[in-house]
Design an enzyme around this catalytic site. Structure first.
Site, PDB file in Angstrom:
ATOM      1  N   ASN A  13       0.862  -1.076   0.397  1.00 12.87           N
ATOM      2  CA  ASN A  13       0.572  -0.050   0.077  1.00 12.87           C
ATOM      3  C   ASN A  13       0.737   1.180   0.158  1.00 12.87           C
ATOM      4  OD1 ASN A  13      -1.261   1.995   0.553  1.00 12.87           O
ATOM      5  ND2 ASN A  13      -2.599   0.798   2.454  1.00 12.87           N
ATOM      6  N   LYS A  16       1.115   4.000   2.812  1.00 11.11           N
ATOM      7  CA  LYS A  16       0.920   3.134   4.024  1.00 11.11           C
ATOM      8  C   LYS A  16       2.923   4.086   4.027  1.00 11.11           C
ATOM      9  CE  LYS A  16      -1.189  -0.075   6.305  1.00 11.11           C
ATOM     10  NZ  LYS A  16      -1.726  -1.898   6.303  1.00 11.11           N
ATOM     11  N   ASP A  72       0.571  -4.885  11.383  1.00 14.71           N
ATOM     12  CA  ASP A  72      -1.333  -5.535  11.041  1.00 14.71           C
ATOM     13  C   ASP A  72      -2.323  -4.634  11.902  1.00 14.71           C
ATOM     14  OD1 ASP A  72      -2.809  -7.558   9.059  1.00 14.71           O
ATOM     15  OD2 ASP A  72      -3.133  -8.390  11.241  1.00 14.71           O
ATOM     16  N   SER A  73      -3.190  -4.260  11.729  1.00 16.63           N
ATOM     17  CA  SER A  73      -4.220  -3.601  12.876  1.00 16.63           C
ATOM     18  C   SER A  73      -5.873  -4.115  12.287  1.00 16.63           C
ATOM     19  CB  SER A  73      -4.423  -2.000  11.985  1.00 16.63           C
ATOM     20  OG  SER A  73      -4.580  -1.812  10.315  1.00 16.63           O
ATOM     21  N   ASP A 161     -13.883   4.175  10.870  1.00 16.64           N
ATOM     22  CA  ASP A 161     -13.915   5.245  10.808  1.00 16.64           C
ATOM     23  C   ASP A 161     -15.271   5.533  11.691  1.00 16.64           C
ATOM     24  OD1 ASP A 161     -10.906   5.136  12.054  1.00 16.64           O
ATOM     25  OD2 ASP A 161     -10.501   6.355   9.813  1.00 16.64           O
ATOM     26  N   LYS A 181      -7.186  12.756  15.175  1.00 12.91           N
ATOM     27  CA  LYS A 181      -7.102  11.262  15.481  1.00 12.91           C
ATOM     28  C   LYS A 181      -5.999  10.284  15.114  1.00 12.91           C
ATOM     29  CE  LYS A 181      -8.502   6.671  12.064  1.00 12.91           C
ATOM     30  NZ  LYS A 181      -8.274   6.188  11.282  1.00 12.91           N
TER      31      LYS A 181
HETATM   32  P1  IMP Z   1      -4.510  -4.557   7.086  1.00 17.67           P
HETATM   33  O1  IMP Z   1      -4.624  -3.701   6.062  1.00 17.67           O
HETATM   34  O2  IMP Z   1      -4.872  -5.526   6.893  1.00 17.67           O
HETATM   35  O3  IMP Z   1      -3.756  -4.178   8.508  1.00 17.67           O
HETATM   36  O4  IMP Z   1      -6.062  -3.930   7.538  1.00 17.67           O
HETATM   37  C1  IMP Z   1      -6.631  -3.131   8.202  1.00 17.67           C
HETATM   38  C2  IMP Z   1      -8.509  -3.044   7.927  1.00 17.67           C
HETATM   39  O5  IMP Z   1      -8.645  -2.699   9.419  1.00 17.67           O
HETATM   40  C3  IMP Z   1      -8.653  -2.318   7.469  1.00 17.67           C
HETATM   41  O6  IMP Z   1      -9.114  -2.793   5.874  1.00 17.67           O
HETATM   42  C4  IMP Z   1      -9.742  -1.566   8.231  1.00 17.67           C
HETATM   43  O7  IMP Z   1     -11.097  -1.875   7.687  1.00 17.67           O
HETATM   44  C5  IMP Z   1      -9.713  -1.888   9.668  1.00 17.67           C
HETATM   45  N1  IMP Z   1      -8.797  -0.589  10.043  1.00 17.67           N
HETATM   46  C6  IMP Z   1      -7.101  -0.439  10.971  1.00 17.67           C
HETATM   47  N2  IMP Z   1      -7.310   0.422  10.900  1.00 17.67           N
HETATM   48  C7  IMP Z   1      -8.035   1.217  10.833  1.00 17.67           C
HETATM   49  C8  IMP Z   1      -8.579   2.410  11.188  1.00 17.67           C
HETATM   50  O8  IMP Z   1      -8.007   3.120  11.423  1.00 17.67           O
HETATM   51  N3  IMP Z   1      -9.652   3.194  10.836  1.00 17.67           N
HETATM   52  C9  IMP Z   1     -10.447   2.282  10.797  1.00 17.67           C
HETATM   53  N4  IMP Z   1     -10.262   1.325  10.436  1.00 17.67           N
HETATM   54  C10 IMP Z   1      -8.863   0.635  10.226  1.00 17.67           C
END
Ligand code: IMP
Length: 199
Positions: A13, A16, A72-73, A161, A181
């Site tokens: 990404n 990112k 990861d989030s 969000d 935020k």
């Molecule tokens: P990753 O890119 O595999 O870590 O996917 C994380 C997913 O978690 C994202 O597609 C969002 O749906 C959700 N996510 C993670 N951080 C946030 C945030 O700060 N706001 C809203 N959604 C989030």
């Protein structure tokens, strides 16, 4: 913790990668993206945020022979036993429709009669993993807790969000200014821990 020179940012990404590059610039670190190096994206097969971040960082560090950072989030809902959690992106489906993903959460909460804020607790997690080619690994976790509102509010931010209201705030993450935020987010907390470890 010592880190200088090239660092692989194990994300495809570009947004990112740019954000991480800006954060690490003051430390003399030169980020290169996994995409630029043509590294494959491993499948996220672990069961925790930290496990998946470590898996991605380890794969990139090994393939590139350089230190690598991965994240990861996601959003965890207490009443749904932590779902969608590590599946947060996947709940939006191939069309990446987060309106639909939020509706799914709301429908499951409604089934449980979760109306009061206390029954609608949730938190965002960000795991950051830094791996070295020699096998060393450091992982940093950030969490922000709050409640889920319905209907969703605000057009800022992304993902979940608009339905997340952090504790102590009157606005959802979707209504807050991006800088506001970013000052309190799970990602900010995890990065602050990483940066503190670099100093
Ligand atoms: P990753 O890119 O595999 O870590 O996917 C994380 C997913 O978690 C994202 O597609 C969002 O749906 C959700 N996510 C993670 N951080 C946030 C945030 O700060 N706001 C809203 N959604 C989030």
């Amino acid at each position: 913790m010592r880190l200088s020179g090239k660092l692989v940012v194990a994300s495809h990404n570009q947004g990112k990668v740019r954000e991480i590059a800006e954060l690490l610039a003051p430390f003399g670190i030169e980020p290169v993206s996994a995409g630029t190096l043509g590294l494959p994206e491993p499948e996220e097969t672990e069961t925790t945020f930290a496990g998946n971040a470590e898996l991605k960082a380890r794969a990139a560090a090994t393939a590139a022979g350089l230190p690598a950072l991965a994240d990861d989030s996601g959003l965890s809902v207490e009443a749904l036993d932590g779902d969608p959690g590590i599946y947060s992106a996947r709940w939006a489906g191939p069309a990446k429709d987060f309106g639909l993903a939020m509706e799914k959460i709301q429908a499951l909460l409604a089934e449980k009669g979760a109306v009061e804020p206390a029954a609608r607790r949730a938190w965002f997690t960000c795991a950051l993993a830094l791996a070295w080619p020699d096998g060393r690994m450091e992982t940093f976790l950030g969490e922000v807790h709050g409640t889920l509102v319905w209907p969703p509010r605000g057009k800022n931010g992304f993902g979940y969000d608009p339905m997340f209201q952090a504790d102590g705030m009157d606005l959802t993450f979707g209504e807050m200014e991006p800088a506001a935020k970013h000052a309190i987010s799970h990602r900010a907390i995890a990065f602050a821990k990483l940066i503190a470890a670099l100093k």
